[in-house]
Design a protein around this motif. Sequence first.
Motif, PDB file in Angstrom:
ATOM      1  N   VAL A   1       5.596 -23.312 -14.057  1.00 42.16           N
ATOM      2  CA  VAL A   1       4.750 -21.967 -13.451  1.00 42.16           C
ATOM      3  C   VAL A   1       5.125 -22.216 -11.640  1.00 42.16           C
ATOM      4  N   ALA A   2       5.282 -23.104 -11.215  1.00 40.20           N
ATOM      5  CA  ALA A   2       5.450 -23.507  -9.745  1.00 40.20           C
ATOM      6  C   ALA A   2       6.502 -22.642  -9.415  1.00 40.20           C
ATOM      7  N   ARG A   3       7.786 -22.840 -10.115  1.00 38.32           N
ATOM      8  CA  ARG A   3       8.946 -21.955  -9.735  1.00 38.32           C
ATOM      9  C   ARG A   3       8.615 -20.527  -9.950  1.00 38.32           C
ATOM     10  N   GLU A   4       7.991 -20.213 -10.776  1.00 35.97           N
ATOM     11  CA  GLU A   4       7.729 -18.553 -11.095  1.00 35.97           C
ATOM     12  C   GLU A   4       6.890 -18.075  -9.908  1.00 35.97           C
ATOM     13  N   LEU A   5       6.051 -18.910  -9.434  1.00 32.79           N
ATOM     14  CA  LEU A   5       5.036 -18.562  -8.417  1.00 32.79           C
ATOM     15  C   LEU A   5       5.766 -18.505  -7.017  1.00 32.79           C
ATOM     16  N   LYS A   6       6.643 -19.161  -6.909  1.00 28.92           N
ATOM     17  CA  LYS A   6       7.498 -19.329  -5.763  1.00 28.92           C
ATOM     18  C   LYS A   6       8.394 -18.374  -5.374  1.00 28.92           C
ATOM     19  N   TYR A   7       8.916 -17.973  -6.752  1.00 28.39           N
ATOM     20  CA  TYR A   7      10.031 -16.771  -6.369  1.00 28.39           C
ATOM     21  C   TYR A   7       9.436 -15.413  -6.703  1.00 28.39           C
ATOM     22  N   PHE A   8       7.898 -15.416  -6.854  1.00 33.42           N
ATOM     23  CA  PHE A   8       7.160 -14.059  -7.404  1.00 33.42           C
ATOM     24  C   PHE A   8       6.982 -13.240  -6.061  1.00 33.42           C
ATOM     25  N   SER A   9       7.578 -12.027  -5.891  1.00 36.46           N
ATOM     26  CA  SER A   9       7.345 -11.020  -4.807  1.00 36.46           C
ATOM     27  C   SER A   9       6.894  -9.835  -5.418  1.00 36.46           C
ATOM     28  N   PRO A  10       5.487  -9.552  -5.169  1.00 36.07           N
ATOM     29  CA  PRO A  10       5.048  -8.420  -5.674  1.00 36.07           C
ATOM     30  C   PRO A  10       5.407  -7.255  -4.852  1.00 36.07           C
ATOM     31  N   GLU A  11       5.323  -6.011  -5.263  1.00 39.74           N
ATOM     32  CA  GLU A  11       5.562  -4.777  -4.246  1.00 39.74           C
ATOM     33  C   GLU A  11       4.306  -4.545  -3.262  1.00 39.74           C
ATOM     34  N   THR A  12       4.841  -4.517  -2.159  1.00 37.07           N
ATOM     35  CA  THR A  12       3.724  -4.377  -1.157  1.00 37.07           C
ATOM     36  C   THR A  12       3.568  -3.120  -0.753  1.00 37.07           C
ATOM     37  N   ASN A  13       2.275  -2.519  -0.835  1.00 38.29           N
ATOM     38  CA  ASN A  13       1.778  -1.233  -0.469  1.00 38.29           C
ATOM     39  C   ASN A  13       1.716  -1.000   0.979  1.00 38.29           C
ATOM     40  N   TYR A  14       2.581  -0.673   1.839  1.00 31.82           N
ATOM     41  CA  TYR A  14       2.411  -0.861   3.164  1.00 31.82           C
ATOM     42  C   TYR A  14       1.486   0.159   3.702  1.00 31.82           C
ATOM     43  N   ARG A  15       1.681   1.353   3.069  1.00 30.32           N
ATOM     44  CA  ARG A  15       0.756   2.560   3.518  1.00 30.32           C
ATOM     45  C   ARG A  15      -0.873   1.955   3.427  1.00 30.32           C
ATOM     46  N   ALA A  16      -1.348   1.375   2.199  1.00 32.57           N
ATOM     47  CA  ALA A  16      -2.616   0.829   2.337  1.00 32.57           C
ATOM     48  C   ALA A  16      -2.760  -0.365   3.340  1.00 32.57           C
ATOM     49  N   LEU A  17      -1.656  -1.107   3.684  1.00 31.70           N
ATOM     50  CA  LEU A  17      -1.802  -2.104   4.786  1.00 31.70           C
ATOM     51  C   LEU A  17      -1.993  -1.348   6.070  1.00 31.70           C
ATOM     52  N   GLU A  18      -1.465  -0.454   6.172  1.00 30.75           N
ATOM     53  CA  GLU A  18      -1.493   0.115   7.743  1.00 30.75           C
ATOM     54  C   GLU A  18      -2.788   0.881   7.689  1.00 30.75           C
ATOM     55  N   GLN A  19      -3.363   1.441   6.676  1.00 35.06           N
ATOM     56  CA  GLN A  19      -4.762   2.053   6.728  1.00 35.06           C
ATOM     57  C   GLN A  19      -5.830   1.004   6.978  1.00 35.06           C
ATOM     58  N   GLU A  20      -5.688  -0.256   6.338  1.00 33.25           N
ATOM     59  CA  GLU A  20      -6.635  -1.344   6.427  1.00 33.25           C
ATOM     60  C   GLU A  20      -6.601  -1.766   7.994  1.00 33.25           C
ATOM     61  N   LEU A  21      -5.443  -2.105   8.343  1.00 39.08           N
ATOM     62  CA  LEU A  21      -5.383  -2.674   9.688  1.00 39.08           C
ATOM     63  C   LEU A  21      -5.703  -1.467  10.803  1.00 39.08           C
ATOM     64  N   ALA A  22      -5.430  -0.489  10.515  1.00 35.19           N
ATOM     65  CA  ALA A  22      -5.598   0.733  11.540  1.00 35.19           C
ATOM     66  C   ALA A  22      -7.362   1.203  11.643  1.00 35.19           C
ATOM     67  N   SER A  23      -8.129   0.882  10.340  1.00 33.96           N
ATOM     68  CA  SER A  23      -9.346   1.377  10.445  1.00 33.96           C
ATOM     69  C   SER A  23     -10.174   0.575  11.320  1.00 33.96           C
ATOM     70  N   SER A  24     -10.856   1.059  12.386  1.00 35.26           N
ATOM     71  CA  SER A  24     -11.556   0.470  13.542  1.00 35.26           C
ATOM     72  C   SER A  24     -12.993   0.657  13.318  1.00 35.26           C
ATOM     73  N   SER A  25     -13.477   1.767  12.537  1.00 31.96           N
ATOM     74  CA  SER A  25     -14.753   1.901  12.207  1.00 31.96           C
ATOM     75  C   SER A  25     -15.305   1.027  11.149  1.00 31.96           C
ATOM     76  N   ARG A  26     -14.371   0.242  10.313  1.00 32.47           N
ATOM     77  CA  ARG A  26     -14.842  -0.806   9.238  1.00 32.47           C
ATOM     78  C   ARG A  26     -15.327  -1.931   9.814  1.00 32.47           C
ATOM     79  N   ASN A  27     -16.292  -2.232   9.310  1.00 34.62           N
ATOM     80  CA  ASN A  27     -17.104  -3.588   9.443  1.00 34.62           C
ATOM     81  C   ASN A  27     -16.391  -4.874   8.772  1.00 34.62           C
TER      82      ASN A  27
END
Length: 69
Positions: free
Chosen positions: A13-39
């Motif tokens: 289980v530890a080995r599976e977690l160590k090498y697990f790399s999910p797909e990153t949604n960069y667009r959602a990350l960018e929107q979350e970081l760019a939103s200045s009106s969000r509390n």
Amino acid sequence: MGRGRQKAKQTKVARELKYFSPETNYRALEQELASSSRNDVVTDSRRSAVSTDDDDPAGWDRWPKDDEF
């Protein structure tokens, strides 16, 4: 039977977690970081927990200041 099988399963289980790399949604990350009106919920909850009054109900004023020694 016990420790050997249990340790092997934990290692697997530890080995599976160590090498697990999910797909990153960069667009959602960018929107979350760019939103200045969000509390920021964490920041707001910390602000409400910290007292802004000069009166300290916990009694910290009873302790001597550093220059009083």
